[in-house]
Design an enzyme around this catalytic site. Structure first.
Site, PDB file in Angstrom:
ATOM      1  N   GLU A 121      -6.729 -10.850  -4.825  1.00  0.00           N
ATOM      2  CA  GLU A 121      -6.418 -11.958  -3.904  1.00  0.00           C
ATOM      3  C   GLU A 121      -7.457 -13.079  -3.929  1.00  0.00           C
ATOM      4  O   GLU A 121      -7.270 -14.104  -3.272  1.00  0.00           O
ATOM      5  CB  GLU A 121      -6.284 -11.398  -2.482  1.00  0.00           C
ATOM      6  CG  GLU A 121      -5.072 -10.491  -2.341  1.00  0.00           C
ATOM      7  CD  GLU A 121      -5.030  -9.749  -1.021  1.00  0.00           C
ATOM      8  OE1 GLU A 121      -6.102  -9.538  -0.417  1.00  0.00           O
ATOM      9  OE2 GLU A 121      -3.924  -9.365  -0.605  1.00  0.00           O
ATOM     10  N   LYS A 151     -11.315  -9.228  -6.761  1.00  0.00           N
ATOM     11  CA  LYS A 151     -11.425  -8.469  -5.525  1.00  0.00           C
ATOM     12  C   LYS A 151     -11.110  -6.989  -5.767  1.00  0.00           C
ATOM     13  O   LYS A 151     -11.776  -6.104  -5.259  1.00  0.00           O
ATOM     14  CB  LYS A 151     -10.438  -9.032  -4.506  1.00  0.00           C
ATOM     15  CG  LYS A 151     -10.427  -8.292  -3.186  1.00  0.00           C
ATOM     16  CD  LYS A 151      -9.505  -8.947  -2.197  1.00  0.00           C
ATOM     17  CE  LYS A 151      -9.541  -8.257  -0.848  1.00  0.00           C
ATOM     18  NZ  LYS A 151      -8.584  -8.810   0.079  1.00  0.00           N
ATOM     19  N   GLN A 152     -10.048  -6.733  -6.516  1.00  0.00           N
ATOM     20  CA  GLN A 152      -9.597  -5.353  -6.654  1.00  0.00           C
ATOM     21  C   GLN A 152      -8.867  -5.194  -7.973  1.00  0.00           C
ATOM     22  O   GLN A 152      -8.459  -6.175  -8.594  1.00  0.00           O
ATOM     23  CB  GLN A 152      -8.685  -4.985  -5.483  1.00  0.00           C
ATOM     24  CG  GLN A 152      -7.394  -5.768  -5.406  1.00  0.00           C
ATOM     25  CD  GLN A 152      -6.783  -5.718  -4.012  1.00  0.00           C
ATOM     26  OE1 GLN A 152      -7.139  -6.519  -3.162  1.00  0.00           O
ATOM     27  NE2 GLN A 152      -5.865  -4.802  -3.785  1.00  0.00           N
ATOM     28  N   ASP A 186       0.827  -1.207   0.000  1.00  0.00           N
ATOM     29  CA  ASP A 186       0.000   0.000   0.000  1.00  0.00           C
ATOM     30  C   ASP A 186       0.867   1.266   0.000  1.00  0.00           C
ATOM     31  O   ASP A 186       0.535   2.257  -0.632  1.00  0.00           O
ATOM     32  CB  ASP A 186      -0.896   0.038   1.265  1.00  0.00           C
ATOM     33  CG  ASP A 186      -1.753  -1.207   1.451  1.00  0.00           C
ATOM     34  OD1 ASP A 186      -1.331  -2.280   1.002  1.00  0.00           O
ATOM     35  OD2 ASP A 186      -2.828  -1.105   2.068  1.00  0.00           O
TER      36      ASP A 186
HETATM   37  O1  IFM Z   1      -2.499  -4.640   0.716  1.00  0.00           O
HETATM   38  C1  IFM Z   1      -3.864  -4.815   0.831  1.00  0.00           C
HETATM   39  C2  IFM Z   1      -4.290  -5.886  -0.115  1.00  0.00           C
HETATM   40  O2  IFM Z   1      -4.021  -5.531  -1.440  1.00  0.00           O
HETATM   41  C3  IFM Z   1      -5.765  -6.160   0.033  1.00  0.00           C
HETATM   42  N1  IFM Z   1      -6.075  -6.527   1.403  1.00  0.00           N
HETATM   43  C4  IFM Z   1      -5.690  -5.506   2.357  1.00  0.00           C
HETATM   44  C5  IFM Z   1      -4.209  -5.170   2.260  1.00  0.00           C
HETATM   45  C6  IFM Z   1      -3.849  -4.038   3.223  1.00  0.00           C
HETATM   46  O3  IFM Z   1      -4.483  -2.868   2.863  1.00  0.00           O
END
Ligand code: IFM
Length: 762
Positions: free
Chosen positions: A465, A579-580, A324
């Site tokens: 993830e 997820k993202q 992050d």
């Molecule tokens: O780094 C992130 C990850 O990409 C998604 N889950 C939470 C983590 C911490 O913010």
């Protein structure tokens, strides 16, 4: 201009959310936005950066210090607390301009009277160890008042306890709590000096809280102050001596002088960080608030700490540092306070040995950075990071073993800093070693496919993830490629400009794998490319064979609101739901390597399939939407990102794991979306490119940027860019709008650059 976050009544349901929303901090410690009478039940926390502790076989997490600001007010023997008595009036306020927290509560007291209690506090930016508070009470009727104040040594922990041998003593009117952490035996000292000019004080021997009682006269205001210092054995050899010195010095200066010093520093911080959005007050406030959240956790002094995924808002996510920092927070600091980025990158250099240990543990060469990094760089991420909500059993997750992109993210951050600031000393201070060790890790991790005659990266988890252990994740492969390129470029740069350092630094790698092998790998390295017909880049091998279900349909299959969509049996794992941002993140990171058509095709393909199960995700869709000339597609994503810590609307649980707290990556993402996305700022270390793509109702974005030692002001509107330089401007920068010819300007000039009309897709 609105700088105030405010609550006008007390709502018990919001205690946890407001603890995050009203946070104070200074990079050394965070102080949650709780109220004076609260305790660990309401998640009061003074979270210390960089001091971690492990209790038994529980997760290692940061240490929360005892709360030196605990204060309770009694009227005629009745405790006045928002938790027990319904207040007549209550406000809680955070002024983000000055980083000061204020509360004022009016309670009904006997015989129709009212007593108002106010408290102001700040976490000093001037002395990072200091918490300062001012209180007052005023009653409409004569009454007997008692104030209990001192140090709350009953600390909130998720996986504690962490403090042992708690001892409280009074020395020279200073209350001192001393303890040591369990694992590393690091002393933690909190010293408190409460200054009252009224009342009789009662403090029992060894007690951490004193009682001041007095007869309050109707209409009179009684004011008192507290100065609290926190020191640990990581800060000083004699933390107790330093803490006591600190509170005495603070008392001698007094509240107003301390606040002035704090305020001036905050004025200075805002002078090089504030972003003004003309035409959208809601966006303006949310963005400013996001910047505030980043400023309160920035390590301005220490290069031994970085920024945890939940900032300093508590022990969630083990207080660990993830990717992050490099990928989502770094751009804000690079443009506003590059010294902070140097500290953040030095933290990665200091934790290189931990990354080497992790690589060796898995049988690889070089440096495999911790997915969840703490003080030593050893990985705090466990193999079972989530519990199954149905069985209660730990689920095997592969964040730790397979998110190898983390090493590429670290390299990306270091190189970005060097390119941006021109500060090549970071490379000779350990940065080059990190880069080369990460490249060596990838070299040893890669697989040579002799049939396809190419290097591939197999068995990884990308940013998405929900799909673990996949082959050739486009994002990961793109980062591996970049790492190899940076490794070669670093070597060439050092050899040409710093030959002595180069021979010294490269000597340990002489037996390889080193540059020759990196080059060989690079020459036949596979990175997934756009499909010639659809232009879509497949997220990983065989992604297109997964069940292509709509997000609403997937959500209709949910049995428990906290169930985890990834892992072995997760709902999303067999589907195309991600997820993202993953491919889209890659398109943003390497925006100059892809055409607008490719970016648009992938945005349109992946956007409906993205669950945004991580707060890191929406800002990326805002950035790419702006990039492809569709800012209004991105606007809702920007707002969602920028308001995450104001609304408190974010995932609070994964499985049965509490993940609440602040969201620094989203805060950084909001800044990126506004400045790099909508305002279209892109400094490549040579030219300042500006290519705005403003949402329909935004008139302009104005901001200061610090580039190569010069702070300039930019005003970016839909038809013009204005560059305002200071009297001492060096004249070194070149500005280009919409890809046009570069222009320079001189000190004190207002350079106006006209923009041609851009066709937006709204
Ligand atoms: O780094 C992130 C990850 O990409 C998604 N889950 C939470 C983590 C911490 O913010």
């Amino acid at each position: 201009m609105n700088w105030i976050v405010k609550e006008s009544c007390f709502d018990k349901q919001l205690v946890t959310t407001n603890g995050n929303k009203y946070m104070l901090g200074n990079g050394y410690m965070g102080y949650r936005g709780t109220l004076e009478e609260f305790s660990k039940t309401e998640l009061v926390a003074v979270t210390l950066a960089g001091l971690y502790d492990k209790e038994g076989d529980k997760w290692r997490e940061p240490v929360n210090a005892p709360n030196g600001l605990l204060t309770k007010v009694f009227c005629n023997d009745q405790l006045l607390s928002v938790l027990d008595c319904e207040p007549v009036a209550h406000t809680q306020e955070l002024n983000i301009r000055n980083a000061i927290h204020h509360r004022s509560t009016e309670y009904a007291v006997s015989d129709g009277g009212a007593l108002t209690f106010t408290a102001d506090r700040f976490v000093s930016q001037d002395n990072l160890h200091l918490l300062v508070s001012k209180y007052s009470i005023r009653s409409t009727q004569d009454c007997r008042v008692a104030i209990e104040t001192g140090i709350d040594v009953d600390v909130w922990d998720i996986n504690g306890p962490h403090l042992y041998g708690q001892k409280v003593q009074l020395k020279d009117e200073v209350l001192i709590s001393s303890s040591v952490s369990g694992e590393l035996k690091i002393p933690v000292v909190v010293a408190e000096r409460a200054y009252f000019s009224f009342g009789e004080e009662l403090l029992e021997d060894g007690a951490a809280v004193r009682r001041i009682s007095f007869d309050a006269r109707a209409g009179e205001t009684y004011e008192w102050f507290k100065y609290v210092a926190v020191y640990t054995g990581l800060d000083a050899d004699q933390p107790e001596t330093e803490a006591v010195k600190s509170v005495h010095a603070a008392e001698a200066l007094g509240y107003e002088a301390l606040f002035k010093a704090h305020r001036l520093l905050w004025d200075e911080r805002w002078s090089h960080s504030d972003v003004i959005i003309e035409g959208d007050e809601a966006a303006q406030f949310a963005l400013r608030y996001s910047i505030y959240q980043l400023l309160i956790i920035a390590p301005t002094v220490s290069e031994k700490v970085s920024i945890p995924a939940r900032g300093l808002s508590g022990q969630v996510y083990k207080g660990a540092v993830f990717w992050d920092t490099e990928m989502f927070m770094l751009p804000f600091f690079l443009h506003s306070d590059p010294k902070v980025v140097r500290n953040l990158m030095m933290y990665r250099i200091h934790t290189l040995d931990g990354a080497r240990r992790k690589a060796a543990e898995y049988g690889f060469l070089g440096a495999f950075y911790a997915w969840e990094s703490q003080d030593t760089g050893d990985d705090a991420c466990t193999l079972f990071n989530v519990n199954d909500v149905f069985t209660g059993r730990p689920m095997r997750t592969y964040f730790r073993d397979k998110q190898v992109h983390i090493s590429g993210d670290v390299v990306h951050g270091i190189w970005k800093y060097v390119q941006f600031t021109g500060d090549e000393s970071l490379l000779t201070s350990g940065g080059a070693e990190v880069i080369w060790e990460c490249a060596r890790f990838f070299y040893s991790y890669a697989y040579y496919n002799s049939v396809k005659q190419r290097f591939e990266i197999l068995d990884v988890t990308g940013p998405d993830e929900y799909h673990e252990r996949v082959n050739n994740n486009a994002f990961t492969n793109a980062l591996v490629k970049e790492t190899l390129e940076i490794a070669l470029r670093t070597a060439a740069l050092l050899e040409a400009k710093y030959p002595e350092e180069y021979s010294q630094l490269s000597a340990p790698f002489s037996s390889g794998p080193f540059l020759k092998e990196f080059k060989t790998m690079l020459d036949s390295f596979y990175v997934p490319q756009p499909d010639p017909a659809s232009l879509v880049i497949e997220q990983f091998d065989r992604y297109h064979t997964l069940e292509d279900v709509e997000l609403t349909e997937l959500k209709s299959r949910v049995l428990n609101k906290n169930e985890y969509f990834g892992g072995g049996n997760g709902l999303a794992t067999t589907t195309t739901i991600l997820k993202q941002a993953d491919v889209v993140l890659m398109l943003n990171l390497f925006k100059h390597s892809f055409s607008k058509e490719v970016k648009q095709a992938n945005w349109e393909f992946y956007e409906p399939r993205t669950e945004h199960g991580s707060s890191l995700s929406p800002c990326i869709y805002a950035l790419v939407a702006a990039d492809i000339g569709s800012p209004d597609w991105g606007y809702p994503y920007f707002m969602r990102t920028a308001t995450v810590d104001l609304t408190g609307e974010s995932k609070q649980y994964v499985g049965d794991l509490y993940i609440g707290g602040t969201h620094p990556a989203a805060n950084g993402g909001a800044w990126m979306a506004a400045v790099l996305g909508f305002a279209g700022l892109d400094y490549d270390g040579g030219v300042v490119h500006i290519n705005p793509s403003l949402p329909k109702h935004w008139q302009s974005v104005q901001l200061p940027v610090t580039l190569r030692g010069d702070t300039i002001q930019l005003r970016i509107s839909k038809d013009e860019v204005t560059v305002i330089t200071a009297a001492d401007y060096s004249g070194d920068l070149v500005f280009s709008v919409q890809g046009g010819e570069g222009k320079s300007c001189s000190a004190g000039e207002n350079l106006r650059l006209a923009l041609s009309k851009r066709e937006y897709k709204y």
